[in-house]
Design an enzyme around this catalytic site. Sequence first.
Site, mmCIF file in Angstrom:
data_model
loop_
_atom_site.group_PDB
_atom_site.id
_atom_site.type_symbol
_atom_site.label_atom_id
_atom_site.label_comp_id
_atom_site.label_asym_id
_atom_site.label_seq_id
_atom_site.Cartn_x
_atom_site.Cartn_y
_atom_site.Cartn_z
ATOM 1 N N GLU A 42 0.835 -1.195 0.000
ATOM 2 C CA GLU A 42 0.000 0.000 0.000
ATOM 3 C C GLU A 42 0.874 1.251 0.000
ATOM 4 O O GLU A 42 1.901 1.312 0.670
ATOM 5 C CB GLU A 42 -0.970 0.017 1.180
ATOM 6 C CG GLU A 42 -0.338 -0.175 2.533
ATOM 7 C CD GLU A 42 -1.355 -0.378 3.657
ATOM 8 O OE1 GLU A 42 -2.567 -0.405 3.374
ATOM 9 O OE2 GLU A 42 -0.921 -0.522 4.815
ATOM 10 N N CYS A 43 0.478 2.211 -0.796
ATOM 11 C CA CYS A 43 1.114 3.515 -0.925
ATOM 12 C C CYS A 43 2.613 3.375 -1.200
ATOM 13 O O CYS A 43 3.016 3.038 -2.297
ATOM 14 C CB CYS A 43 0.819 4.381 0.296
ATOM 15 S SG CYS A 43 0.934 6.158 -0.047
ATOM 16 N N GLY A 44 3.477 3.615 -0.215
ATOM 17 C CA GLY A 44 4.909 3.516 -0.453
ATOM 18 C C GLY A 44 5.322 2.159 -0.971
ATOM 19 O O GLY A 44 6.166 2.037 -1.862
ATOM 20 N N MET B 40 4.445 1.877 -4.611
ATOM 21 C CA MET B 40 5.389 2.598 -5.460
ATOM 22 C C MET B 40 6.614 1.755 -5.790
ATOM 23 O O MET B 40 7.128 1.789 -6.911
ATOM 24 C CB MET B 40 5.808 3.891 -4.755
ATOM 25 C CG MET B 40 4.682 4.908 -4.593
ATOM 26 S SD MET B 40 5.017 6.142 -3.296
ATOM 27 C CE MET B 40 6.550 6.867 -3.881
ATOM 28 N N GLY C 274 -2.042 -0.869 -3.939
ATOM 29 C CA GLY C 274 -2.728 0.366 -4.268
ATOM 30 C C GLY C 274 -2.284 1.495 -3.358
ATOM 31 O O GLY C 274 -1.551 1.282 -2.384
#
Length: 501
Positions: free
Chosen positions: A371-373, A376, A472
């Site tokens: 998730e998030c970081g 990425m 995500g």
Amino acid sequence: MNTKSNKTTILTNEAGTTAFDHQAAPRLIIAGTGSGAGKTTVTLGLMKALAQRGLRVQGFKCGPDYIDPTYHTAVTGRASRNLDAWMTSPDYVRETFARASAGHDISIIEGVMGLYDGKDPLSNTGSTAEIAMVTQTPVILVVDVRSMARSAAAIVLGFQQLEPELHIAGVIVNRCGSAGHYTIVKKAIEQMCGIPVVGWLKRDEDMSIPERHLGLVPAIERGELEPLFQRAADVLLEGTDLDLLLELAASAPPLQLQTHRTAIENDTEQPSQATPQQKHNFTDTCQPVIAVARDAAFNFYYPDNLELLEAAGARLQYFSPLAGEGIPAEADSVYLGGGFPEEFAAVIAGNENFLNGLREAVRTGMPLFAECGGYMVLGETLTDREGVTYTMAGIIPAQVQMQKKRAALGYREASAVQDSFLLKQGEVLRGHEFHYSTMTYREEGEIPYAYETKGLRGLKQEGYASGSVVAGYTHIHLGSYPAAAQRWVHHCNAYRQQRTL
């Protein structure tokens, strides 16, 4: 104030410092009239001052925030918890609060934004006020009184009258120009509002909490903000009646809790009431291992998420990509949380052990949640704010670009676009988004989105779900749907059995 009616007792421990009867559940919420009123300064100063008295302080934060709980944890030495009655449920909040508060002398909850600000401008949903009423906690309202006198009373009176069920027990006024200024404001508020002004903080430009820059969490963990925490305590104690605050905390009534059934018996249900203690009885003889990346680059995790996974039968094993570590050999799943990977992109790009481990995990069908970081890092490349591009895992066919302008902020309802190890199609998890990067997919075929998210700006498709990967930008809260934690661990078990054949 009649504290006896609430069966609360202030005690003195053997060291001569203040302690409490734990059945009294002493607690306070520190709320502000708006963002920037000074509630974080007051919260940290109060936590530090109470800890210096020898009290065991448990911290909490209203809403979906990771930075303030990190502050609390540094000051109290105990992991701070998030309380959010929108992402989870009121009963879940009460049970989480009661469990985390047990064994501590006092609980301090820091509010979010202004007292009544939340998800909905027409209700208390997602606000500090909602948490105060759900947990029956007395509120200390922090008011910035720069350039005002009797007008401060009008502000407090308005906050009292907007929600009659809310118990605003006292006021702390911030940024007073002098002791005389404080006296004027105190008299006005107490005359018109009938509640005590328990203290004041003078204007102090050196007392501002640092902006939420990307290196803040590592700095907190290194102890670099300790002088600021001590300064906050010193300033608070100069003008605040700490004993009165303790009395107000002790006036809180016992929490009314309900008992709920176990988290999941049927995959089609979405019970939001289950807590991490309500364990599912697995028949599997081997305990699956979820490898959790945890260091300065990956550090945004709700304690509830980790505990719900453990309650579902998993064993968590932490590892640090920044320390050169790869995926643990015994891992049956990988959890990459949020954080600041862009600040350490060069180190991550250089850790081939880690990146190759992610690729191998996907190749073998290991459940991988990011998730998030963490999301990425699964892309092909990550370009930082200086325009430097680094090679990442390449699991998701997309490029990540950092930008100065915030890309997303707010609550999200994340509905599964397709079946995965986490959700079945149409099932919903609640969470939030907060990031400064964008993910641009290569235009090759249809993107296998993970979620359709609903926020203030409507619906959008987001994330990536393919094979054994779910990722995500949305920071999900498993407490909003504990069945997801159970299903995740079930798939970990299946993977473990497969690889041991």
